[in-house]
Design a protein around this motif. Sequence first.
Motif, PDB file in Angstrom:
ATOM      1  N   ASP A  85      35.503  50.149  41.337  1.00  0.00           N
ATOM      2  CA  ASP A  85      36.432  49.201  40.696  1.00  0.00           C
ATOM      3  C   ASP A  85      36.817  48.117  41.706  1.00  0.00           C
ATOM      4  N   VAL A  86      36.039  47.084  41.787  1.00  0.00           N
ATOM      5  CA  VAL A  86      36.289  46.041  42.807  1.00  0.00           C
ATOM      6  C   VAL A  86      37.555  45.251  42.501  1.00  0.00           C
ATOM      7  N   VAL A  87      38.134  44.710  43.566  1.00  0.00           N
ATOM      8  CA  VAL A  87      39.264  43.788  43.429  1.00  0.00           C
ATOM      9  C   VAL A  87      38.698  42.416  43.058  1.00  0.00           C
ATOM     10  N   LEU A  88      39.215  41.837  41.989  1.00  0.00           N
ATOM     11  CA  LEU A  88      38.773  40.483  41.613  1.00  0.00           C
ATOM     12  C   LEU A  88      39.814  39.427  41.957  1.00  0.00           C
ATOM     13  N   ALA A  89      41.043  39.854  42.213  1.00  0.00           N
ATOM     14  CA  ALA A  89      42.083  38.893  42.618  1.00  0.00           C
ATOM     15  C   ALA A  89      43.171  39.637  43.373  1.00  0.00           C
ATOM     16  N   ARG A  90      43.787  38.930  44.299  1.00  0.00           N
ATOM     17  CA  ARG A  90      44.946  39.456  45.020  1.00  0.00           C
ATOM     18  C   ARG A  90      46.034  38.415  44.969  1.00  0.00           C
ATOM     19  N   LYS A  91      47.222  38.851  45.361  1.00  0.00           N
ATOM     20  CA  LYS A  91      48.334  37.920  45.335  1.00  0.00           C
ATOM     21  C   LYS A  91      48.038  36.700  46.220  1.00  0.00           C
ATOM     22  N   GLU A  92      47.647  36.957  47.468  1.00  0.00           N
ATOM     23  CA  GLU A  92      47.452  35.842  48.397  1.00  0.00           C
ATOM     24  C   GLU A  92      46.130  35.112  48.147  1.00  0.00           C
ATOM     25  N   THR A  93      45.137  35.797  47.609  1.00  0.00           N
ATOM     26  CA  THR A  93      43.861  35.143  47.303  1.00  0.00           C
ATOM     27  C   THR A  93      43.540  35.398  45.834  1.00  0.00           C
ATOM     28  N   PRO A  94      43.918  34.447  44.969  1.00  0.00           N
ATOM     29  CA  PRO A  94      43.843  34.693  43.520  1.00  0.00           C
ATOM     30  C   PRO A  94      42.434  34.793  42.935  1.00  0.00           C
ATOM     31  N   ALA A  95      41.404  34.762  43.759  1.00  0.00           N
ATOM     32  CA  ALA A  95      40.050  35.033  43.264  1.00  0.00           C
ATOM     33  C   ALA A  95      39.256  35.645  44.405  1.00  0.00           C
ATOM     34  N   SER A  96      38.506  36.691  44.114  1.00  0.00           N
ATOM     35  CA  SER A  96      37.677  37.286  45.165  1.00  0.00           C
ATOM     36  C   SER A  96      36.371  36.510  45.256  1.00  0.00           C
ATOM     37  N   TYR A  97      35.641  36.776  46.326  1.00  0.00           N
ATOM     38  CA  TYR A  97      34.308  36.170  46.486  1.00  0.00           C
ATOM     39  C   TYR A  97      33.464  36.397  45.231  1.00  0.00           C
ATOM     40  N   HIS A  98      33.424  37.650  44.760  1.00  0.00           N
ATOM     41  CA  HIS A  98      32.539  37.978  43.635  1.00  0.00           C
ATOM     42  C   HIS A  98      32.869  37.150  42.394  1.00  0.00           C
ATOM     43  N   LEU A  99      34.139  36.999  42.124  1.00  0.00           N
ATOM     44  CA  LEU A  99      34.533  36.253  40.930  1.00  0.00           C
ATOM     45  C   LEU A  99      34.211  34.763  41.098  1.00  0.00           C
TER      46      LEU A  99
END
Length: 280
Positions: free
Chosen positions: A180-194
Motif C-alpha cells: 500500500d504505497v503512500v501517494l501523498a503526504r502532508k508536506e509533499t502532497p504528491a508522491s513520485y509515483h503519482l
Amino acid sequence: MRTRFAPSPTGLLHLGHAFAAGFAQREAAQAGGEFLVRLEDIDGTRNRPEYETAIFEDLAWLGLSWQEPVRKQSEHFDDYRAALTKLEAQDLLYPCFCTRKEIQAEIASAGQAPQGPDGPLYPGTCRSRSLAERADHIASGAPYALRLDVEKARRNVGHPLHWRDLAHGEFEAQPQLFGDVVLARKETPASYHLAVVVDDALQGIALVTRGEDLLPATHLHRLLQELLTLPVPEWKHHRLITNEHGKRLAKRDDARSIRSLRESGWTAERVWEAVGFRER
Ligand code: GLU
C-alpha cells in the motif's frame, strides 16, 4: 512521439544523468519526435534553485536542446490533487497515521515483513481503521499520509494489466510489489509515483525512458494509469552508469558531476564517450 528527461534539482548532474538525458533525446530524435525536460521538484526540503539553474546550464553545455516550457512539478499540485480525488472517489485511498518508528516497531514485532523494491512493505495497520476512528484522528489534527489500497485496486480493475518495455519485453503488472504505497503526504502532497504518471500523461509522453533501477516502479505506474484512465505509454529502461568500483553513481559523488569534469578540462564530447555514446 515525445520522450523526457526528468531530473530532481537536489544535486548536480553526473554522468548517469548525462546518459539518461542523451538516451531520451536520442530516442526522440530517431523517431522524429520531441525531447522534453521536466523538473521533479516536489520534495521541497531537498530542492535548491542553484541546482535547477545548473541542470539547464549543464544540459546546454552537453549540446542538448529541449522543448519549452519546462514543466515544474511544484507548480502543478492541482493536477495531482485532481488525481487523488479520482482515486478517493473509487474509495481506494485511506489515511495512514503511522510514524516511521511505529511502522518499524510493527514490522519488528511481526518478526518479518514482505520486502518490496523500496524496503519492507507497510503492514497495513491503518487500512482496517473504522471511518469513525479515521475521522477522530483527522479531527485531532494528527498528520497523515494517503495510501493506496493496492489489493482493492487490483480487485476493482478485475483483470491483469500488461505493459511493454522496448528493451526488456512484455510484463504482466505486479503493482502489489510495493504494497500500500503512500501517494501523498502532508508536506509533499504528491508522491513520485503519482506525479510521474499524471505528468507523463499530461505531457503526452509516448515513450518513458529511465534507468533500470526504476523498472519495478512501472508495475505500480501501470495500475495507476488504469485507475486514472490515462493513456498507457511504452517504456525503455536503460542500463545505469557505474563508477570504477561498479557502483551506481549517486548525487553524493560530487567528484563525478558534469560540472566538476568540465572544470577539470573535459569536453562535452568526452562526456558522451565516457557514457558510451560513440557517435552523436
Ligand atoms: N526524477 C526521477 C529521477 O531523478 C526520474 C524518474 C523518471 O524518469 O520517471 O530518478
